[in-house]
Design an enzyme around this catalytic site. Sequence first.
Site, PDB file in Angstrom:
ATOM      1  N   CYS A 176       0.829  -1.222   0.058  1.00  0.00           N
ATOM      2  CA  CYS A 176      -0.112   0.016   0.020  1.00  0.00           C
ATOM      3  C   CYS A 176       0.802   1.156   0.154  1.00  0.00           C
ATOM      4  CB  CYS A 176      -0.874  -0.014   1.278  1.00  0.00           C
ATOM      5  SG  CYS A 176      -1.998  -1.576   1.410  1.00  0.00           S
TER       6      CYS A 176
ATOM      7  N   LYS B 215      13.674 -14.000 -11.400  1.00  0.00           N
ATOM      8  CA  LYS B 215      13.565 -13.045 -12.166  1.00  0.00           C
ATOM      9  C   LYS B 215      12.485 -13.172 -13.343  1.00  0.00           C
ATOM     10  CE  LYS B 215      14.438 -10.366 -10.597  1.00  0.00           C
ATOM     11  NZ  LYS B 215      15.095  -9.584  -9.573  1.00  0.00           N
TER      12      LYS B 215
ATOM     13  N   ASN C 146      -1.374   1.828   6.190  1.00  0.00           N
ATOM     14  CA  ASN C 146      -0.695   0.635   5.480  1.00  0.00           C
ATOM     15  C   ASN C 146      -0.174  -0.224   6.737  1.00  0.00           C
ATOM     16  OD1 ASN C 146      -0.387   2.163   3.259  1.00  0.00           O
ATOM     17  ND2 ASN C 146       1.778   2.543   3.092  1.00  0.00           N
ATOM     18  N   GLY C 147      -0.065  -1.642   6.380  1.00  0.00           N
ATOM     19  CA  GLY C 147       0.003  -2.602   7.285  1.00  0.00           C
ATOM     20  C   GLY C 147      -1.030  -3.594   7.813  1.00  0.00           C
TER      21      GLY C 147
ATOM     22  N   HIS D 217      18.836 -36.462  -9.883  1.00  0.00           N
ATOM     23  CA  HIS D 217      18.171 -37.007  -8.694  1.00  0.00           C
ATOM     24  C   HIS D 217      16.852 -36.738  -8.501  1.00  0.00           C
ATOM     25  CE1 HIS D 217      21.938 -38.286  -7.246  1.00  0.00           C
ATOM     26  NE2 HIS D 217      22.563 -36.941  -7.471  1.00  0.00           N
TER      27      HIS D 217
ATOM     28  N   GLU E  60      18.818 -16.758  -9.002  1.00  0.00           N
ATOM     29  CA  GLU E  60      18.049 -15.171  -9.232  1.00  0.00           C
ATOM     30  C   GLU E  60      17.387 -15.106 -10.668  1.00  0.00           C
ATOM     31  OE1 GLU E  60      17.424 -12.955  -7.713  1.00  0.00           O
ATOM     32  OE2 GLU E  60      17.243 -11.121  -9.279  1.00  0.00           O
TER      33      GLU E  60
ATOM     34  N   ARG F 232       4.938   0.273  -6.053  1.00  0.00           N
ATOM     35  CA  ARG F 232       4.905  -0.545  -4.738  1.00  0.00           C
ATOM     36  C   ARG F 232       3.999  -1.498  -4.895  1.00  0.00           C
ATOM     37  NH1 ARG F 232       6.650   2.538  -0.137  1.00  0.00           N
ATOM     38  NH2 ARG F 232       5.075   1.256   1.469  1.00  0.00           N
TER      39      ARG F 232
ATOM     40  N   LYS G  55       6.556  -3.725  -4.475  1.00  0.00           N
ATOM     41  CA  LYS G  55       7.838  -3.442  -4.563  1.00  0.00           C
ATOM     42  C   LYS G  55       8.253  -3.708  -3.131  1.00  0.00           C
ATOM     43  CE  LYS G  55      12.058  -2.052  -6.003  1.00  0.00           C
ATOM     44  NZ  LYS G  55      12.881  -3.079  -6.608  1.00  0.00           N
TER      45      LYS G  55
ATOM     46  N   TRP H 170      -2.849  -2.514  -1.600  1.00  0.00           N
ATOM     47  CA  TRP H 170      -2.535  -3.888  -2.161  1.00  0.00           C
ATOM     48  C   TRP H 170      -3.316  -5.022  -1.086  1.00  0.00           C
ATOM     49  CZ3 TRP H 170       0.486  -7.852   0.133  1.00  0.00           C
ATOM     50  CH2 TRP H 170       1.017  -8.890  -0.931  1.00  0.00           C
TER      51      TRP H 170
ATOM     52  N   GLU I 295       9.090 -13.736 -11.776  1.00  0.00           N
ATOM     53  CA  GLU I 295       8.322 -12.811 -11.429  1.00  0.00           C
ATOM     54  C   GLU I 295       7.774 -11.853 -12.462  1.00  0.00           C
ATOM     55  OE1 GLU I 295      11.849 -10.338  -9.459  1.00  0.00           O
ATOM     56  OE2 GLU I 295       9.806  -9.905  -8.575  1.00  0.00           O
TER      57      GLU I 295
HETATM   58  O1  M6R Z   1      13.571  -4.369  -0.322  1.00  0.00           O
HETATM   59  P1  M6R Z   1      14.053  -6.107  -0.059  1.00  0.00           P
HETATM   60  O2  M6R Z   1      15.579  -6.074  -0.902  1.00  0.00           O
HETATM   61  O3  M6R Z   1      14.118  -6.425   1.296  1.00  0.00           O
HETATM   62  O4  M6R Z   1      12.986  -6.978  -0.882  1.00  0.00           O
HETATM   63  C1  M6R Z   1      13.215  -8.456  -0.878  1.00  0.00           C
HETATM   64  C2  M6R Z   1      12.256  -9.069  -1.998  1.00  0.00           C
HETATM   65  O5  M6R Z   1      10.981  -8.764  -1.576  1.00  0.00           O
HETATM   66  C3  M6R Z   1      12.648  -8.670  -3.281  1.00  0.00           C
HETATM   67  O6  M6R Z   1      14.067  -8.815  -3.700  1.00  0.00           O
HETATM   68  C4  M6R Z   1      11.753  -9.362  -4.296  1.00  0.00           C
HETATM   69  O7  M6R Z   1      12.121 -10.776  -4.280  1.00  0.00           O
HETATM   70  C5  M6R Z   1      12.018  -8.684  -5.651  1.00  0.00           C
HETATM   71  N1  M6R Z   1      10.784  -8.575  -6.166  1.00  0.00           N
HETATM   72  C6  M6R Z   1      12.546  -9.467  -6.544  1.00  0.00           C
HETATM   73  O8  M6R Z   1      12.842  -9.169  -8.021  1.00  0.00           O
END
Ligand code: M6R
Length: 610
Positions: free
Chosen positions: A2, A486, A100-101, A505, A482, A27, A605, A74, A489
């Site tokens: 949010c 990527k 937020n929260g 395995h 990674e 976000r 985000k 959100w 997502e």
């Molecule tokens: O702000 P942060 O680095 O703590 O965020 C951690 C993850 O939420 C963040 O890296 C997330 O996995 C990304 N969307 C990946 O691209």
Amino acid sequence: MCGIVGYIGYRESQPILIEGLKKLEYRGYDSAGIAVQTEQGLEVTKTVGRLANLESRLSGDPLRGTVGIGHTRWATHGKPSDVNSHPHTDNSLKFSVVHNGIIENYLELKEELVQAGHRFLSETDTEVISHLISVEYDGDIVKAVQRAVKKMRGAFALGVLTEYEPDRLVAVRYASPLIIGVGDGEKYIASDIPAILEHTRDIYILNDGEMAVLTRDAVELLTIEGNFISKEIFHVDWDLMTAEKAGFDHFMLKEIHEQPKAYRDTMLGRISDDGRSVELSELKMTAEQLKGINRVHIVACGTALHAGLVGKNVIESLVRVPVETDVASEYRYRSPIITPDTLVIVVSQSGETADTLAALREAQRCGARVLAITNVVGSSVAREADDVIITLAGPEIAVASTKAYSSQLIAFFLFGLYWAQTVGTRDEAAVAQVLAAMQSLPEQVEKLLAQAEVIKEVAESISHHSSLFFIGRGVDYAVAMEGSLKLKEISYIHSEAYAAGELKHGTLALIEEGTPVIALLTQEDLYEKMLSNIKETKARGAHVLGIVNEGQEQEVAKSVDRQFAIPRTLPLLTPALSVIPLQLLSYYASLALGHDVDKPRNLAKSVTVE
Ligand code: M6R
């Protein structure tokens, strides 16, 4: 997650709120709304969907007034819908809240309120807050908010308005970020700096348990217990342009291209002029304390955790101290074994990730020293850790983390070398050799970026597949993880990262004719083994893209279908280069599939809930 924006001043608030919320779109959100003190009283307009929906609803019926709060939601409690959107009001419609929260005890509170005759319209926890404040109100909104907050458990950042006191805006922070912007005759609240940067660079960063009472001419800062406090103004010295697209089609592409600068900036001032040692003057820990560390826990989420996996490799190989990596959401619930000689390293781009912050606090509670690697000065993680290394990647807007990840790698290289030189596990010549290689990385990334078209072609061909694999050994396996995250997502293509030796395995059963496999082969000591594992996949019909070191192309040509070479560097540093084609691969695959690259579905985000 949010987003909150609030304004009190002399200009119409609606456009300021909407523009501010647009700056927070990155976000992630599913609905939006605003509340404004109008001549008719406190009025609310909100709607499910994008800000464009809210704008079109407001275009026929604007809310006029110079005090207002806005929110992008959100969904957590209750699906995305008009009624669940914020701001929320009480039954008298005299109080309005953005939040937020999460309020953990909201059901309990709601039940009491229902028994007292309150009617609820939404499924949200936030609506409970507006009702609670109305119950507590006896002529002073600040006291009412303080009393209401005392009854709430959980994480919250709040913006509160009441029609009874139209010239005050109240803000509260408790475990969810909130800042206050200070202008001339105008004040702002926001959950993140870009929302208000167009209007002011002078901000107060609230800490947990603090609140602010904003009028046009003043900001009163106090604790939620009601004690007045004073704070230094934090002057933001980065530009809004840095947070905008600068001619790129997407923030993600811009941020991928900003990596050479991010590498240079993160190294700047941290390498001695003669290039023979690392200088981390920001660390408060003494050489003696560093010498006393015998184990490390690296704790983070998502991409930051993947940077931590590389960090493990770096520290273990340079310092020979055992390192465990942990998913932050698991860490505090598994009673980690933390001894006085344990260093806990938390990694977080935003510095506000709830799970990472909770892990940091748990580590400190158990007596560990915590080092944070974060991109945001003044973030919760940066403020609470004992030592901080700031990555200087600049604001990262795209949900998919790119330049933050690679700058975290640079931070790990620097810290690993600093530690090695302090305890003597690497001599000056060895440190100088790594530093020289590190200083070539920005130029090498530029070279890689110039070949983006090659990756674009591969991305277009893999975008037709529903599943693929990333494989690697050693540090290549960490990078494979990674690359896979990527791709998932932002392209929504299912992929898995596997330690290449582990495929046989079980997972090898999934390889069939045409299955794309991205194989990383940058570690020379593991090269032969990788070739065998690649052969195992090819024998089952896999179509293999090899990410190789320059100069190896001919040797590898027989074993893979396509290849992409990265410039030569030291084996330890290859992740800072090999991740680049993987970032481009996911970007172009997402683009080919027509997805919203910067704002992928279901994701946010900054993940400020557990
Ligand atoms: O702000 P942060 O680095 O703590 O965020 C951690 C993850 O939420 C963040 O890296 C997330 O996995 C990304 N969307 C990946 O691209």
